[in-house]
Write a protein that holds these residues in place. Structure first.
Motif, PDB file in Angstrom:
ATOM      1  N   HIS A   1     -11.802  -8.650  -3.650  1.00  0.00           N
ATOM      2  CA  HIS A   1     -11.309  -8.735  -2.264  1.00  0.00           C
ATOM      3  C   HIS A   1     -12.307  -9.560  -1.461  1.00  0.00           C
ATOM      4  CE1 HIS A   1      -9.532  -6.193   1.341  1.00  0.00           C
ATOM      5  NE2 HIS A   1      -9.679  -7.472   1.665  1.00  0.00           N
TER       6      HIS A   1
ATOM      7  N   GLY B   1      -4.943   1.868  -0.557  1.00  0.00           N
ATOM      8  CA  GLY B   1      -5.984   1.159   0.190  1.00  0.00           C
ATOM      9  C   GLY B   1      -6.855   2.118   0.993  1.00  0.00           C
ATOM     10  N   ASP B   2      -8.081   1.666   1.263  1.00  0.00           N
ATOM     11  CA  ASP B   2      -8.903   2.483   2.167  1.00  0.00           C
ATOM     12  C   ASP B   2      -8.410   2.315   3.608  1.00  0.00           C
ATOM     13  OD1 ASP B   2      -9.873  -0.057   2.630  1.00  0.00           O
ATOM     14  OD2 ASP B   2     -11.984   0.450   2.319  1.00  0.00           O
ATOM     15  N   SER B   3      -7.367   1.494   3.793  1.00  0.00           N
ATOM     16  CA  SER B   3      -6.660   1.469   5.076  1.00  0.00           C
ATOM     17  C   SER B   3      -6.102   2.855   5.380  1.00  0.00           C
ATOM     18  CB  SER B   3      -5.530   0.428   5.060  1.00  0.00           C
ATOM     19  OG  SER B   3      -4.727   0.568   3.906  1.00  0.00           O
TER      20      SER B   3
ATOM     21  N   ASP C   1      -8.464   1.810  -4.115  1.00  0.00           N
ATOM     22  CA  ASP C   1      -9.544   1.143  -3.385  1.00  0.00           C
ATOM     23  C   ASP C   1     -10.825   1.952  -3.514  1.00  0.00           C
ATOM     24  OD1 ASP C   1     -10.041  -1.144  -1.986  1.00  0.00           O
ATOM     25  OD2 ASP C   1      -8.928  -0.540  -0.197  1.00  0.00           O
TER      26      ASP C   1
ATOM     27  N   LYS D   1     -10.092  -1.513  -6.805  1.00  0.00           N
ATOM     28  CA  LYS D   1     -10.362  -2.706  -6.002  1.00  0.00           C
ATOM     29  C   LYS D   1     -11.650  -2.486  -5.237  1.00  0.00           C
ATOM     30  CE  LYS D   1      -8.100  -3.744  -1.963  1.00  0.00           C
ATOM     31  NZ  LYS D   1      -9.261  -3.761  -1.025  1.00  0.00           N
TER      32      LYS D   1
ATOM     33  N   THR E   1       0.838  -1.207   0.000  1.00  0.00           N
ATOM     34  CA  THR E   1       0.000   0.000   0.000  1.00  0.00           C
ATOM     35  C   THR E   1       0.872   1.255   0.000  1.00  0.00           C
ATOM     36  OG1 THR E   1      -0.144   0.260   2.399  1.00  0.00           O
ATOM     37  CG2 THR E   1      -1.800  -1.162   1.358  1.00  0.00           C
TER      38      THR E   1
HETATM   39  O1  KIV Z   1      -7.094  -1.083   2.343  1.00  0.00           O
HETATM   40  C1  KIV Z   1      -6.141  -1.866   2.278  1.00  0.00           C
HETATM   41  O2  KIV Z   1      -4.980  -1.543   2.562  1.00  0.00           O
HETATM   42  C2  KIV Z   1      -6.431  -3.228   1.842  1.00  0.00           C
HETATM   43  C3  KIV Z   1      -5.328  -4.231   1.939  1.00  0.00           C
HETATM   44  C4  KIV Z   1      -5.032  -4.562   3.333  1.00  0.00           C
HETATM   45  C5  KIV Z   1      -5.593  -5.408   1.107  1.00  0.00           C
HETATM   46  O3  KIV Z   1      -7.505  -3.500   1.442  1.00  0.00           O
END
Ligand code: KIV
Length: 275
Positions: A140, A46-48, A86, A116, A24
């Protein structure tokens, strides 16, 4: 301009048994550091980012505008890796049309190469509409953080034979809808192995063991910048410690007058007005 890593290259890697590497990133500086290694196939915005960059306890508060913004600044730094954006919570759940419109924003405004999104079932229609419009999609499955309230917390999925078979069926739905790869998150190794061996597209694991076709980790976890350390995160560096040592040294040197020494000051002399 050479194209960045592509879905065709990802599929070819699976056929040749070559592991895929995804990581990421959320900002220009780190995206540049990652891309310059020339070792990373896919960079996921990522939405992380909701947890890592914004300090929330889940990914749910992230909006499509946040995702577009972070994708655009990551993308500016990247020449080699595929940039995957994401789709945040509520940016595709309302309808396939909403999903297509927001996927389009991530490509046009964010300059992503792919998007994603989490889940299968009713989202298969949205995925096929996005793919048919020329936008590659990464699926996912498993411990999908946007469904954390339905899953009852951060819990391993696919633990029983029937649950594993349901995940396999969802993976097949995603392949039929046209995804070029599938992230498998938080599931037993055997479940991920069964799915990886059955589907034609590469699987990218996170907390899903060694049998996936590739792996993804959150950058801040692997660099030791976050305090998050579940069993599946290997820390390849301790940048939090290194950063705090550097910041403390700076503070000490400002306070004791050692910084800025002559080597860190302009040599220009103050001149009289008529010189
Ligand atoms: O948002 C994110 O970082 C993710 C990964 C952990 C796959 O979806």
């Amino acid at each position: 301009m050479a194209l960045r890593f592509s879905p065709t290259m990802a599929l070819e890697a699976k056929r040749n048994g070559k592991k895929l590497v995804e990581i990421t990133a959320y900002d220009y500086s780190f995206a540049k550091i990652i891309d310059e290694t020339q070792q990373i196939d896919m960079i996921l915005v990522g939405d992380s980012l909701g947890m890592v960059m914004q300090g929330h306890s889940t990914t749910l508060p992230v909006t499509i505008d946040h995702s577009v913004y972070h994708t655009s600044i990551v993308s500016r730094a990247v020449t080699k890796a595929m940039v995957i954006a994401d789709m945040p919570f509520m940016s595709y759940q309302v309808s396939p049309e909403q999903a297509l419109k927001n996927a389009g924003r991530l490509i046009q405004e964010g300059n992503a190469d792919a998007v994603k999104l989490e889940g299968a079932g009713r989202f298969a229609k949205a995925i096929s509409m996005i793919v048919e419009s020329g936008i590659p999609v990464q699926g996912h499955l498993g411990l999908t953080p946007q469904s954390i309230n339905m899953l009852g917390g951060w819990k391993i999925q696919g633990k029983t034979m029937s649950a594993a078979e349901r995940l396999l069926q969802q993976a097949e739905e995603l392949v039929d809808a046209g995804v070029f790869s599938i992230v498998l998150e938080g599931m037993p190794n055997e479940t991920a192995k069964m799915i990886s061996e059955s589907v034609s597209v590469p699987t990218i694991g996170i907390g899903a063991g060694p049998h996936c076709d590739g792996q993804v980790l959150v950058l801040h976890d692997l660099l030791g910048l976050s305090d998050f350390q579940p069993v599946f995160v290997k820390r390849y560096a301790d940048l939090k410690k290194v950063s705090q040592e550097a910041i403390s040294s700076y503070a000490d040197e400002v306070r004791n007058g050692a910084f800025p020494g002559t080597e860190y000051t302009y040599k220009t002399k103050l001149q009289k007005d008529n010189e």
